[in-house]
Design a protein around this motif. Structure first.
Motif, PDB file in Angstrom:
ATOM      1  N   PRO A 148      -8.693   5.303  -5.752  1.00 42.34           N
ATOM      2  CA  PRO A 148      -9.169   4.043  -5.165  1.00 42.34           C
ATOM      3  C   PRO A 148      -8.302   4.091  -3.918  1.00 42.34           C
ATOM      4  CG  PRO A 148      -7.680   3.183  -6.619  1.00 42.34           C
ATOM      5  CD  PRO A 148      -7.809   4.789  -6.900  1.00 42.34           C
ATOM      6  N   ALA A 149      -9.086   3.847  -2.456  1.00 47.30           N
ATOM      7  CA  ALA A 149      -8.269   3.907  -1.231  1.00 47.30           C
ATOM      8  C   ALA A 149      -9.611   3.091  -0.209  1.00 47.30           C
ATOM      9  CB  ALA A 149      -8.171   5.212  -0.663  1.00 47.30           C
ATOM     10  N   LYS A 150      -8.708   2.732   0.924  1.00 46.19           N
ATOM     11  CA  LYS A 150      -9.447   1.898   1.929  1.00 46.19           C
ATOM     12  C   LYS A 150      -9.319   2.872   3.129  1.00 46.19           C
ATOM     13  CE  LYS A 150     -11.172  -1.562  -0.023  1.00 46.19           C
ATOM     14  NZ  LYS A 150     -12.499  -2.017   0.008  1.00 46.19           N
ATOM     15  N   LYS A 151      -9.910   3.024   4.123  1.00 41.14           N
ATOM     16  CA  LYS A 151     -10.043   3.628   5.377  1.00 41.14           C
ATOM     17  C   LYS A 151      -9.814   2.581   6.455  1.00 41.14           C
ATOM     18  CE  LYS A 151     -10.764   7.584   7.891  1.00 41.14           C
ATOM     19  NZ  LYS A 151     -11.929   8.913   8.134  1.00 41.14           N
ATOM     20  N   LEU A 152      -8.480   2.388   6.942  1.00 41.85           N
ATOM     21  CA  LEU A 152      -8.501   1.472   7.906  1.00 41.85           C
ATOM     22  C   LEU A 152      -8.031   2.119   9.561  1.00 41.85           C
ATOM     23  CD1 LEU A 152      -5.689  -0.932   6.286  1.00 41.85           C
ATOM     24  CD2 LEU A 152      -8.118  -1.160   6.371  1.00 41.85           C
ATOM     25  N   VAL A 180       0.897  -0.931   0.094  1.00 45.05           N
ATOM     26  CA  VAL A 180      -0.064  -0.107   0.073  1.00 45.05           C
ATOM     27  C   VAL A 180       0.887   1.268  -0.206  1.00 45.05           C
ATOM     28  CG1 VAL A 180      -2.065  -1.112   1.042  1.00 45.05           C
ATOM     29  CG2 VAL A 180      -0.174  -0.028   2.567  1.00 45.05           C
ATOM     30  N   ARG A 198      -4.094  -1.458  -7.033  1.00 43.66           N
ATOM     31  CA  ARG A 198      -5.365  -0.777  -7.773  1.00 43.66           C
ATOM     32  C   ARG A 198      -4.913   0.856  -8.066  1.00 43.66           C
ATOM     33  NH1 ARG A 198      -9.953  -0.574  -3.727  1.00 43.66           N
ATOM     34  NH2 ARG A 198     -10.981   0.463  -5.251  1.00 43.66           N
ATOM     35  N   TRP A 244      -6.080   6.328   5.946  1.00 38.14           N
ATOM     36  CA  TRP A 244      -6.333   6.229   4.416  1.00 38.14           C
ATOM     37  C   TRP A 244      -5.103   5.152   4.239  1.00 38.14           C
ATOM     38  CZ3 TRP A 244     -10.759   6.110   2.126  1.00 38.14           C
ATOM     39  CH2 TRP A 244     -11.763   7.158   2.650  1.00 38.14           C
ATOM     40  N   GLY A 264     -13.933   9.322  -3.964  1.00 32.90           N
ATOM     41  CA  GLY A 264     -13.757   8.048  -4.863  1.00 32.90           C
ATOM     42  C   GLY A 264     -12.965   7.966  -6.206  1.00 32.90           C
ATOM     43  N   PRO A 286      -4.124   0.968  -2.019  1.00 34.66           N
ATOM     44  CA  PRO A 286      -3.346  -0.259  -2.507  1.00 34.66           C
ATOM     45  C   PRO A 286      -2.760  -0.076  -3.889  1.00 34.66           C
ATOM     46  CG  PRO A 286      -5.869  -0.807  -1.926  1.00 34.66           C
ATOM     47  CD  PRO A 286      -5.422   0.436  -2.155  1.00 34.66           C
TER      48      PRO A 286
END
Length: 92
Positions: free
Chosen positions: A61-65, A34, A75, A69, A58, A72
């Motif tokens: 492309p990202a994920k909030k953990l 990441v 992606r 943020w 959006g 990947p």
């Protein structure tokens, strides 16, 4: 003043390398899959605030953990490749 000296036992030594065994592959976990938001902003050469804005809507492309943020790498690369064709022609 009396001082008590404690000795530590010798550490066990690993067996000598005979060259016949192959070590297991090393898997890197520390962020290898990441990017951080700061890394993406540097890659894209845009401000950190602008990068966060694109993530929130959006676009990137990202994920909030938890409260963080992460983007990947695979992606992000796919997204970046898809943006190449969307480019407007330059005016002269």
């Amino acid at each position: 003043m009396n001082a008590t000296v404690y000795t530590f036992p010798d550490r066990p030594q690993p067996p000598p390398d005979t060259g016949t065994e192959h070590p297991a592959p090393v898997t890197q976990l520390g962020g290898s899959g990441v990017y951080t938001v700061k890394e993406v902003s540097q890659i894209l050469r845009i401000s950190l605030g602008g990068t966060y804005a694109l993530i929130r809507i959006g676009e990137i492309p990202a994920k909030k953990l938890g409260g963080r943020w992460v983007i990947p790498k695979r992606r992000f690369a796919e997204w970046l490749d898809s943006c190449v064709g969307d480019r407007e022609p330059e005016r002269r």
